[in-house]
Design a protein around this motif. Structure first.
Motif, short mmCIF file in Angstrom:
data_model
loop_
_atom_site.label_atom_id
_atom_site.label_comp_id
_atom_site.label_asym_id
_atom_site.label_seq_id
_atom_site.Cartn_x
_atom_site.Cartn_y
_atom_site.Cartn_z
N UNK A 27 0.83 -1.20 0.00
CA UNK A 27 0.00 0.00 0.00
C UNK A 27 0.87 1.25 0.00
N UNK A 28 1.96 1.23 0.77
CA UNK A 28 2.87 2.37 0.81
C UNK A 28 3.54 2.59 -0.54
N UNK A 29 3.95 1.52 -1.18
CA UNK A 29 4.54 1.64 -2.53
C UNK A 29 3.54 2.22 -3.52
N UNK A 30 2.29 1.81 -3.38
CA UNK A 30 1.22 2.36 -4.23
C UNK A 30 1.04 3.86 -3.96
N UNK A 31 0.99 4.24 -2.67
CA UNK A 31 0.76 5.64 -2.32
C UNK A 31 1.87 6.54 -2.84
N UNK A 32 3.10 6.01 -2.86
CA UNK A 32 4.25 6.80 -3.33
C UNK A 32 4.51 6.65 -4.82
N UNK A 33 3.59 5.96 -5.50
CA UNK A 33 3.67 5.77 -6.96
C UNK A 33 4.98 5.10 -7.38
N UNK A 34 5.43 4.14 -6.56
CA UNK A 34 6.66 3.41 -6.87
C UNK A 34 6.40 2.11 -7.62
N UNK A 35 5.15 1.69 -7.68
CA UNK A 35 4.79 0.54 -8.49
C UNK A 35 3.86 1.00 -9.61
N UNK A 36 3.94 0.31 -10.72
CA UNK A 36 3.19 0.72 -11.90
C UNK A 36 1.68 0.68 -11.64
N UNK A 37 0.94 1.61 -12.25
CA UNK A 37 -0.51 1.65 -12.03
C UNK A 37 -1.21 0.36 -12.44
N UNK A 38 -0.62 -0.37 -13.38
CA UNK A 38 -1.29 -1.59 -13.87
C UNK A 38 -0.79 -2.86 -13.18
N UNK A 39 0.03 -2.74 -12.12
CA UNK A 39 0.47 -3.93 -11.40
C UNK A 39 -0.74 -4.57 -10.73
#
Length: 479
Positions: A27-39
């Motif tokens: 969730x933290x990686x998502x919030x910081x936009x460190x993982x691709x939107x389509x992962x």
């Protein structure tokens, strides 16, 4: 093959590790936009749940274990999640799991957070379902065996489907910022590396102290003990990072090559160079706590404390002892590395009454991340008694040094590297086996000599014999 996975398959998704660490990290990686939107994140475990039910389960875990200021975009993150129930002991459900995962042409990352007994059937199931191709990599959570033999059996099973360059063995300590900072400290500052050897360093201490007891891990821990639970993995990895030679560059092969050299240079431990203990009833933070046998409900010879005097027999470290200690129900939760430098060869201030202390570098890993270097300085004043010197700490508190940076969970770094394909902070098979060879020899020595754990009171720093282990060399543990 280099690729960034667009799908993450998470085994053991309803377990304690997933709730406390994995889901908050993702969730933290998502919030910081460190993982691709389509992962896409596909969760699996034995429990029967719908996608909606698992998302509610994940939301509750995030609200319980994740700081409120790091839950940005939680609703969007939950929409990434889907769920597929699976009994990993049979092949029956793996075809449906593959359908839930969907096409993997862009790459799949798998994270196994399950009991080691499920590793082999899970690998067979992944192979059966075609989820082990060249664009699939797999992360393995410890424990990876209980000795060299069982570790090799697990690694052989995984290697039957995945090549070594696609296997990511996790030691979460390597994801901690301060552990990674150890490399930056050594190899990014010219004042340290020229002194980082036996000519200038007297000894090194590595402490991993816990205040907790068995909690929910009674069955696992009683079959493991402190040396296999902590020393074999976390502490030997810290030792390797302290003692390794400078790698040619910061990549997976170069860093891990140097760590393996250290682990293979560990001298077999002699009689009298280890102390084991088991806690009894006492008090932690003013609160009464039971003894190990009371918590377990039966007598046991499993050690909850171990101290070891280790040696790295190579050119750089010949004659420098490495003191390792770890234990449960100790007075403080603390993980730290202490590098004790030698005394100056000649004190020009001795005739003036000044007392000298050797410099000491303390690297705090948890609960506080900090670096402290003790230097000698003159005490201000014009006293007639001469010059007075005092050891003064230069402290770098990592949160203060990098204001505005979130304190990250170690798994954030490791999950991101698994998705993107960077093995630098993961453990290679030859590292694991070198660690087990050293640990197995120690345990064989205990068995041969009939060594049993000495008791110590909860809230103390362990058996008195552990103090003597260091003090007979003129060394005091950093407390």
């Amino acid at each position: 093959m280099s690729f960034t996975a667009d799908r993450l398959l998470l085994f053991g998704a309803t377990g304690d590790l997933a709730q406390r660490m994995l889901l908050p990290s993702l969730c933290a990686l998502h919030a910081d936009e460190l993982i691709a939107p389509d992962l896409k994140i596909i969760a699996t475990a034995r429990s029967e749940m719908s996608d909606a039910e698992f998302r509610n389960f994940a939301r509750e875990a995030l609200e319980k274990y994740m700081p409120a200021d790091r839950r940005g975009g939680m609703a969007d993150f939950l929409n990434r999640l889907s769920y597929q129930a699976l009994d990993a002991t049979t092949l029956d459900g793996f075809t449906d799991l593959a359908k839930a995962v969907g096409p993997t042409e862009r790459g799949l990352a798998i994270f196994l957070s399950t009991a080691p007994s499920l590793f082999e059937p899970t690998i067979k199931g992944l192979h059966h379902a075609g989820l082990d191709g060249e664009i699939v990599r797999i992360g393995l959570e410890k424990p990876l065996g209980t000795d060299l033999e069982t570790s090799c059996a697990i690694n052989d099973a995984v290697a039957s489907a995945f090549s070594e360059d696609r296997i990511y063995r996790i030691d979460h300590y390597l994801g901690k910022e301060t552990v990674q900072n150890l490399l930056a400290l050594r190899f990014g500052n010219i004042m340290f590396e020229p002194l980082w050897n036996a000519a200038h360093i007297d000894h090194v201490q590595i402490t991993v102290a816990e205040t907790v007891g068995l909690e929910s891990r009674a069955e696992y821990y009683d079959g493991s003990g402190a040396i296999r639970d902590m020393v074999q993995n976390h502490m030997l990895q810290l030792l390797a990072l302290v003692a390794m030679e400078p790698p040619g560059n910061f990549d997976a092969t170069a860093v891990r090559d140097e760590k393996v050299k250290v682990l293979r240079s560990l001298r077999p431990v002699s009689d009298g160079e280890t102390v084991t203990g088991q806690y009894r009833a006492g008090a932690i933070g003013g609160e009464a706590v039971p003894g190990y046998d009371d918590e377990l409900g039966k007598p046991s010879n499993t050690e909850t404390y171990v101290a070891i005097k280790a040696h790295v027999d190579n050119w750089r470290w010949k004659g420098v002892p490495f003191y390792l200690r770890t234990g449960k129900r100790l007075p403080q939760r603390r993980t730290e590395i202490v590098v004790q430098f030698r005394r100056v060869p000649h004190s020009i201030f001795e005739g003036k009454g000044a007392k000298m202390e050797p410099n000491r570098l303390v690297i705090g890993i948890q609960p506080e991340e900090n670096i402290s270097l003790n230097l000698m300085a003159k005490v201000p004043g014009l006293g007639a008694e001469g010059i007075r010197l005092r050891s003064v700490p230069l402290d770098i508190a990592m949160p203060d040094a990098f204001v505005g940076q979130h304190r990250r969970i170690a798994y954030e770094r490791l999950l991101l590297d698994l998705i993107e394909g960077d093995q630098t902070l993961f453990v290679r098979r030859d590292e694991v086996e070198a660690q087990w060879e050293w640990i197995d020899a120690i345990r064989a020595g205990w068995e041969q000599s009939g060594l049993t754990p000495k008791t110590y009171t909860s809230g103390s720093w362990g058996p008195s014999a552990a103090i003597a282990l260091a003090e007979r060399d003129g060394v005091s543990w950093n407390e």
